[in-house]
Design a protein around this motif. Structure first.
Motif: not given
Length: 648
Positions: A301-310, A450-462
């Motif tokens: 989960a840490a890199p997913m939270q880092t993705f939001c931060l970045a 991470l591929l599915i999780g981060i990809g899905s977030i960016a696909w749906l959200f700004d």
């Protein structure tokens, strides 16, 4: 009475430390022709402990690497720690000389010796238990990857997105639940134990972190009786609860298999051929599976939270990622088959691990015999740290290393560029997963999640910084998803728009990555995670505070009720000239470093797409794919009972 007890304890500590230093000096005699590794001089008894900040200590170790060289040693209360800031040196020692560098150091706070108990594969020394469990891990990971991890990440991504739509303020909890649910399914075939798995992970993380349980800070306390050392009693209860949980989960899968309805899982693989692995006792299989579950819940989960931060601080890359997802996926969610066609998404993920590595100090190795390197003597018994924070900031390999820049993995002008782009960039075999014989075997799981999780977030959200939201958008946040969209085009249900903070991703409830500084001592009062861990502390924690002269007045005035760094800078005239802390470096203090929850805007890009995600989720739920979380220890998660959740 209290003073005399303190003096006795202090005297025992001093004698134990002096004896340890005496023995250590005898062992560390430098052979003729060799040099002692450089490093800070330190202080009597404590060594360099007073110079190491509890918050972001990896930065201090990295600074010492610039001062003393890419390999140096530090005395920490009598133990010799060797820090490696170079990928090449780490490979030369930890990989090429794996025969003597592949053990693990002792973790004092654990009641059973982590090196020999066989309970935690990543923490076990190189012995028979390590060999047979590693063989088992290779099989279950390989089979899971061939089966595309049974599509569990794709299934749970739908639930994750709906939860983010409904309660974006709980983003930290939602992302960690996504990872925990996927890991539960992989381990045991079901997701109902996800909350319990997260709690098991939290408690074990405290037990193994140098800045966690008190037993790791003052090891001699573990030899005293439980009634005298609450931290030891806490650890005993944690270990018993963990064992019982693993036994329950194993029995559940056995029952599913007897009823011919067991989903694919690592435990099912074990039980179908339990005699093939050479495990010495039945419970070893339960631990072999459970440990992989905990390891996944701890780190991914840490890199997913880092993705939001970045994305909040480097917003120029989100439209580029979304363009790639639109081109490849269109109006459907990302799938495993999309991997070769999503190089920018893979670059984002790879850069998240480099920019803010989840384990910035690296997982330590232990040297079992004297060794030499470039004329330097490395004594047996040294704890070897591949310092990932420094390794990932080598300016020769990573120009402008402090900047988040996924293009460094995609443009030929960068030294990190590799072809073909259908395969690279990839996180597989990156330094964050370790060296030599201790390389993490769960890399494939992390990669898929991470591929599915981060990809899905960016696909749906700004995703945007909260400070970037205009007054008009602030009104949008109050009025729901339909603001700035023509009312006749808005088809989202009002149940998703009633939360005033529907665009603000501020997690007010503590999760795995929440700060460990809260002073309350009440245990959670409900099975629901809405009641978990708020204002709780764990045995051995103490406030992380800057004890410099600038803040002495605050300490005296507040009696220890410390404020945030920003509050200090605003209120203390002597502190206004101090450089503010980088907001992207507000990380937790335990071994797994995660961004502390922060405020940002999380806004669905397309109402129709958001509504479709809800529809897909409801269809899966009607098919029985999403079960509610399960409690295991009764009322209040076993508060005041023999087994249950500990204070964290």
């Amino acid at each position: 009475m209290a003073l005399s007890s303190f003096l006795v304890v202090f005297s025992i500590l001093c004698v134990a430390t002096l004896w340890k230093r005496f023995v250590s000096r005898r062992r560390q005699q430098i052979p003729p022709g060799l040099k002692k590794l450089p490093g800070p001089k330190g202080y009597p008894i404590l060594g360099s402990v007073p110079d190491v900040p509890e918050k972001n200590s990896f930065i201090k170790f990295s600074e010492w690497g610039k001062q003393y060289g890419p390999i140096y040693q530090v005395n920490l209360a009598g133990s010799n720690h060797v820090w490696i800031s170079s990928d090449q040196i780490a490979r030369d020692l930890l990989s090429k000389k794996g025969a003597i560098y592949s053990d693990r150091p002792h973790i004092p706070a654990l009641l059973d010796d982590n090196r020999t108990s066989g309970q935690y594969l990543p923490l076990t020394s190189k012995n028979n238990a390590w060999t047979r469990q590693r063989k088992f891990a290779n099989v279950i990971m390989r089979e899971s990857e061939k089966a595309q991890f049974h599509r569990y990440p794709e299934l749970e991504a739908k639930r994750m997105l709906v939860e983010l739509l409904d309660q974006p303020s709980q983003y930290n909890h939602v992302l960690e639940s996504f990872i925990s649910r996927v890991t539960c399914r992989l381990a045991w075939g079901h997701s109902e134990a996800s909350d319990e798995l997260k709690q098991r992970a939290r408690e074990l993380l405290i037990g193994v972190s140098p800045t966690g349980a008190l037993g790791n800070k003052l090891p001699f306390l573990m030899s005293l009786p439980d009634w005298l050392v609450p931290a030891k009693a806490w650890e005993r209860r944690r270990a018993r609860t963990e064992r019982k949980f693993f036994e329950i989960m194993q029995k559940d899968v056995e029952n599913d298999m007897n009823e011919k309805n067991a989903p694919q899982s690592w435990m099912r693989t074990f039980l179908e051929s339990r005699g093939s692995w050479g495990f010495q006792y039945e419970l070893e299989g339960a631990y072999a599976v459970g440990m992989h579950g905990i390891a996944g819940a701890l780190t991914i989960a840490a890199p997913m939270q880092t993705f939001c931060l970045a994305m909040c601080h480097y917003p120029q890359y989100l439209p580029m990622l979304q363009e790639e997802l639109e081109r490849v996926c269109g109006d459907r969610l990302p799938r495993a088959e999309d991997r070769p066609n999503l190089p920018f998404l893979r670059a984002i993920i790879r850069e998240c691990l480099r920019w803010r590595p989840p384990v910035p100090t690296g997982i330590p190795h232990y040297l079992i015999q004297d060794d030499t390197y470039n004329g330097y003597h490395i004594p047996a018994g040294s704890v070897m740290h591949p310092l990932e924070w420094a390794i990932s900031r080598d300016p020769a390999m990573f120009p402008d290393p402090e900047s988040f820049n996924p293009l460094r993995w995609l443009e030929p002008s960068y030294p990190t560029y590799q072809e073909p782009l259908t395969q690279y960039p990839t996180i597989i075999n990156c330094t964050q997963f370790g060296y030599g014989r201790r390389v993490c075997q769960g890399q494939g799981v992390a990669d898929e999640d991470l591929l599915i999780g981060i990809g899905s977030i960016a696909w749906l959200f700004d995703i945007r910084k909260d400070s970037d939201v205009s007054a008009e958008e602030a009104h949008y946040a109050d009025s729901g998803y339909c603001s700035q969209i023509d009312s006749e085009d808005c088809s989202l249900s009002t149940s998703m728009t009633t939360e005033k903070q529907s665009l603000i991703g501020l997690n007010e409830k503590a999760t795995i990555s929440s700060e460990e500084l809260n002073a309350g001592m009440e245990s959670p009062t409900s099975v629901s995670e809405n009641y978990m861990l708020s204002e709780c502390t764990y045995p051995g924690t103490w406030p992380t505070v800057d004890l410099s002269e600038d803040f002495a007045a605050e300490i005296k005035q507040t009696g220890g009720n410390f404020h945030s760094q920003d509050e200090r800078l605003a209120s203390n005239p002597k502190s206004t000239s101090r450089k503010p802390i980088d907001p992207t470096l507000d990380f937790t203090t335990l071994l797994i470093a995660k961004p502390v929850p922060f405020e940002f805007s999380l806004r669905p890009r397309d109402p129709a797409r958001a509504e479709n995600v809800k529809k897909l989720f409801e269809e899966e739920r009607e098919r029985g794919k999403y079960a509610d979380s399960r409690g295991y220890w009764g009322k209040d998660q076993g508060k005041s009972q023999e087994l249950g959740w500990g204070k964290v």
